[in-house]
Structures are given as structure tokens and as C-alpha cells.
Design an enzyme around this catalytic site. Sequence first.
Site, mmCIF file in Angstrom:
data_model
loop_
_atom_site.group_PDB
_atom_site.id
_atom_site.type_symbol
_atom_site.label_atom_id
_atom_site.label_comp_id
_atom_site.label_asym_id
_atom_site.label_seq_id
_atom_site.Cartn_x
_atom_site.Cartn_y
_atom_site.Cartn_z
ATOM 1 N N GLU A 176 -3.292 -7.006 2.596
ATOM 2 C CA GLU A 176 -3.483 -5.594 2.220
ATOM 3 C C GLU A 176 -2.271 -4.750 2.613
ATOM 4 O O GLU A 176 -2.397 -3.728 3.303
ATOM 5 C CB GLU A 176 -4.771 -5.044 2.851
ATOM 6 C CG GLU A 176 -6.015 -5.752 2.307
ATOM 7 C CD GLU A 176 -7.333 -5.103 2.704
ATOM 8 O OE1 GLU A 176 -7.388 -4.424 3.734
ATOM 9 O OE2 GLU A 176 -8.321 -5.276 1.969
ATOM 10 N N GLU A 377 -10.788 -11.337 -1.729
ATOM 11 C CA GLU A 377 -11.847 -10.726 -0.911
ATOM 12 C C GLU A 377 -12.755 -9.936 -1.843
ATOM 13 O O GLU A 377 -12.272 -9.205 -2.714
ATOM 14 C CB GLU A 377 -11.282 -9.755 0.139
ATOM 15 C CG GLU A 377 -10.583 -10.406 1.293
ATOM 16 C CD GLU A 377 -10.175 -9.410 2.380
ATOM 17 O OE1 GLU A 377 -10.866 -8.380 2.553
ATOM 18 O OE2 GLU A 377 -9.153 -9.671 3.038
#
Length: 479
Positions: A176, A377
Site C-alpha cells: 500500500e 487483499e
Amino acid sequence: MSVFREDFLWGGAIAANQAEGAWDLDGKGPSVPDMCTNGSNKTPKDVTTSIRPDRLYPSHEAIDFYHHYEEDIALFAEMGFKTFRTSINWSRIFPTGMEDTPNEAGLAFYDRLFDCCKKHNIEPLVTISHYELPYALVEKYNGWAGRELVDYFMNYCKVIFERYADKVKYWLTFNEINTGALPFGSLLSLGTIRGYEGPTTGVPNEPQVRFQALHHQFVASAKAVKYAHEHYPQFQMGNMICFVTSYPYTCNPEDVIRNQEHMREMNWYCSDVQVRGAYPSYAKSIWKRNGVTIHMEPGDEELLQEGKVDFYTFSYYMSNCTSVDKEKEQAGGNIIMGAKNPYLETSDWGWQIDPAGLRYTLNEIYDRYQIPLMVVENGLGAYDELEADGTIRDDYRIDYLRSHIAEMAKAVEDGVDLMGYTPWGCIDLVSASTGEMAKRYGFVYVEKYDDGTGSLARRKKKSFDWYKKVIASNGADLA
Ligand code: BGP
């Protein structure tokens, strides 16, 4: 009939700091999450500058994956996992990040882990840095604010690439990475918190520091990708973006423009650099808005161009709306808030559930880049109830995953090249945002609770058998 590739990588994802525990065992040094206490749905975690004996630090034991990995990987294999996404804990390999020689005991742990995956025909997908910067690098350099970290990161990469060259093929550089463009990223992603002690919601937010630190991560990521391509042609190198799709709240052109700005700053800025190999044309307007000047060294631009990733991965949990009307009701969310969407329901933690948004997002990303995509995810953080007979009936989780997989299938039919899917927290683990155990994502329940107690026993939830069937049918049977 399955629409997914025959070699589709079904699996699940965790991160070392949220699962392994053993935070100071076998030579491991402290990392940023090891300095974070527990929080809750309502109360933020604290970050401390030293370990306080009166506080609870959830990462210290987590679910003790360090000692349970064989049992856990066997459970994943039983579900039919083709891949398993985890991260290497940098401070297990280089306890302060600055040593000349790596910690052999740390390296040996990941040998055992990857060998165990291999034994079960599970392909590891490894995040090199997932929210776990050695804390000593925070103390000395204010985390990624220091350009020195590029070299320390490269030392780490060279060691793990060489050591696991025969065991790992798929690598993601930074988890991320785009959270560094937001205040949230100062803590877990950039570690620009030197000397700070207090609630994680109050960490220093200095855009100049953040965007410069992010530039250092871009350079580090590109260097690692370039080095891997030159030395290990069998490696596939990916990026990892926290994708939070946002819709204009209304068709008022002002909302549409504001949303476009938001989508660029939140979602596209980082991946444009990592996939296209250069800062996008609109980067200047982002820097201006944030009052930022990026210092580049000679050769940086060439490096970014030479270190483009091979595939694009992202997390997707929810969507948001953007409105110019500041009075609009807000909804919570992963990393960032937005205007509440009246068409969507929310999770127990206030995240807006939007399966169709995943189809939309996959199409948007693929249109832009045309490289293979992977959803690394996705999932529902929820309160689970362990019933007296030992069962956990998590139908809400099945519903969430089913609807998202169905939308992925539509995206594939739309023409998207999708390589795989690894739902988050395939086994219950510590929440990154709140430090809770009560926020559970797993197919496997872990008897571990918010106060740090629990036998650590593992139990299959109802979703375990459901996901097994999904994998066995290559995503055709979602019933
Ligand atoms: C992502 C992180 C993960 C993870 C997940 C769920 O942002 O990459 O580490 O934890 O979100 O978030 P949370 O744990 O806060 O529910």
C-alpha cells in the site's frame, strides 16, 4: 463454467507483523508496529518510543504464526490454496536495518516457511516491506525521510533475493505504498515519526516530509525491480496499492472534478510512477496543492523508468464518494474517510461494502495500464461468535466474498487480465488500523482475544469449506 484462467492464483494473505509474533526472538529487532499498543473500534492505538511494561502490544505475540506456521499452511493447503501472500519482516533479517551482515536465524525462519509452502505446492507471494520498518531507522533517519534508507533497503533486498531465489518467484516491493500520500502513511508506511509518542491518529503530518519520503520509496522500489530483472529473470515484480475507489457524490461538475483530483492523489499517483516509470503530468498540481517541492538526485528519473513493475496488485475493501459539500455525512473506511454513499451498506467498522465497485476498479486499472492484475487483499472484518459447539457461522463473510468474486468474474468477462485473488487475513490476525483481534477476517478462527489472552487454538469457520469449494471449481461454484 469458470471464466478464470486455468492457472489462477487462489489463496490468502497475511503480513508478518500482524501474524508472526516472536517480536524479539532469534535476534529480531523492534519494528514500527512493535511500538504500537492495542486500540479498538472507538479508541485509536498509541505509538510509544520505548516498550512500556504496563501496555499491551498486539504484534508481540499476535497469533504466533512463527511457531504455528506448519499447522496454518496445512490448513491453507486443505482449502486448496495455490498461493500464499505473506511478508518478510525486515527487522528479522536486519534487526536495526543497518547491519553489514544479516541475521542467520531470521533468514532460516523464512527458509522453513517457504519450504513448507513448497511441500504443499503453494507458491509464495512475498511483500518485501509490509508496514514493518526497523524502528532504529525511525530513530536515526526519521524513517523514509532519510534518503539513506534506499541503500539499506537494497542491502535487504539483495540478501533475500539471493537467499530465496529458488523458493520465491512473485515479489511486491511496498505494501500500500500510496498511503504515504496520506497522513495515515506517516506511521506504518513511511515511519516519519521520530520522537513521536501518542495516539496514532495524531502522528506528525508534514506533506513536505511525506512526499519526499515517498519519492525515496519510489527510487528504492525501482532499484529493487531493476536489480531483480537484471539478476533473476525468473522473478515477477509487482507493486501494491491501497485502492479506494471514489465516485462523485453527484453529477455536479464540481463534484466530478474534485473526485478526479482525489482519485489521482489517492490511487493513481503512485502506480503511475511504478507502472509507467515517471511522475504523471498532474503530479505538479498535487505538489502545489500540498505545498511540496520534491528533491531529486541526478539519475532518479532514469531509475524510475528502468524499474517498472511487471504486474499490478492492490487491496480493495470498500468505496467512497467525494463531494464539495463539506456538510455531507461522512463514512469511515480503510485509511481514508469519504461522503456516505446512500446505496451501500457498511461493515461493523463502518466500511462501505461495494462489490460492483471491484468490477469497476479492475476495469479502470486495466484500461490504464494493460498489465496483469491481482487482488491481493479483500475481505470483511467482522465480529465472529464462537458457539458452544465450537462452530463459527460466518455467513456474512461468505456473502461478502461471494459477491466480490462474482464481480471479479464479470471483470474478467469484460476483458481484464486477472492473475489471482488472495483475500486478506485468511487466518484471523491483528488489525493494522486498530490493533484489535476482534476484527476478524479469517477462514480460520484463532482463539486469541483483545486483552492478549487465548489458547491460540485454530478452528475452521463455515467459510473454510465454502472457500475450498470455490477454489476447487476455479471460481465457478460460489453457492
Ligand atoms: C490493509 C493493510 C493490511 C490490513 C488490511 C485490513 O490496509 O495492508 O495490513 O490489515 O488493510 O485493515 P485492518 O486490519 O485495519 O482491518
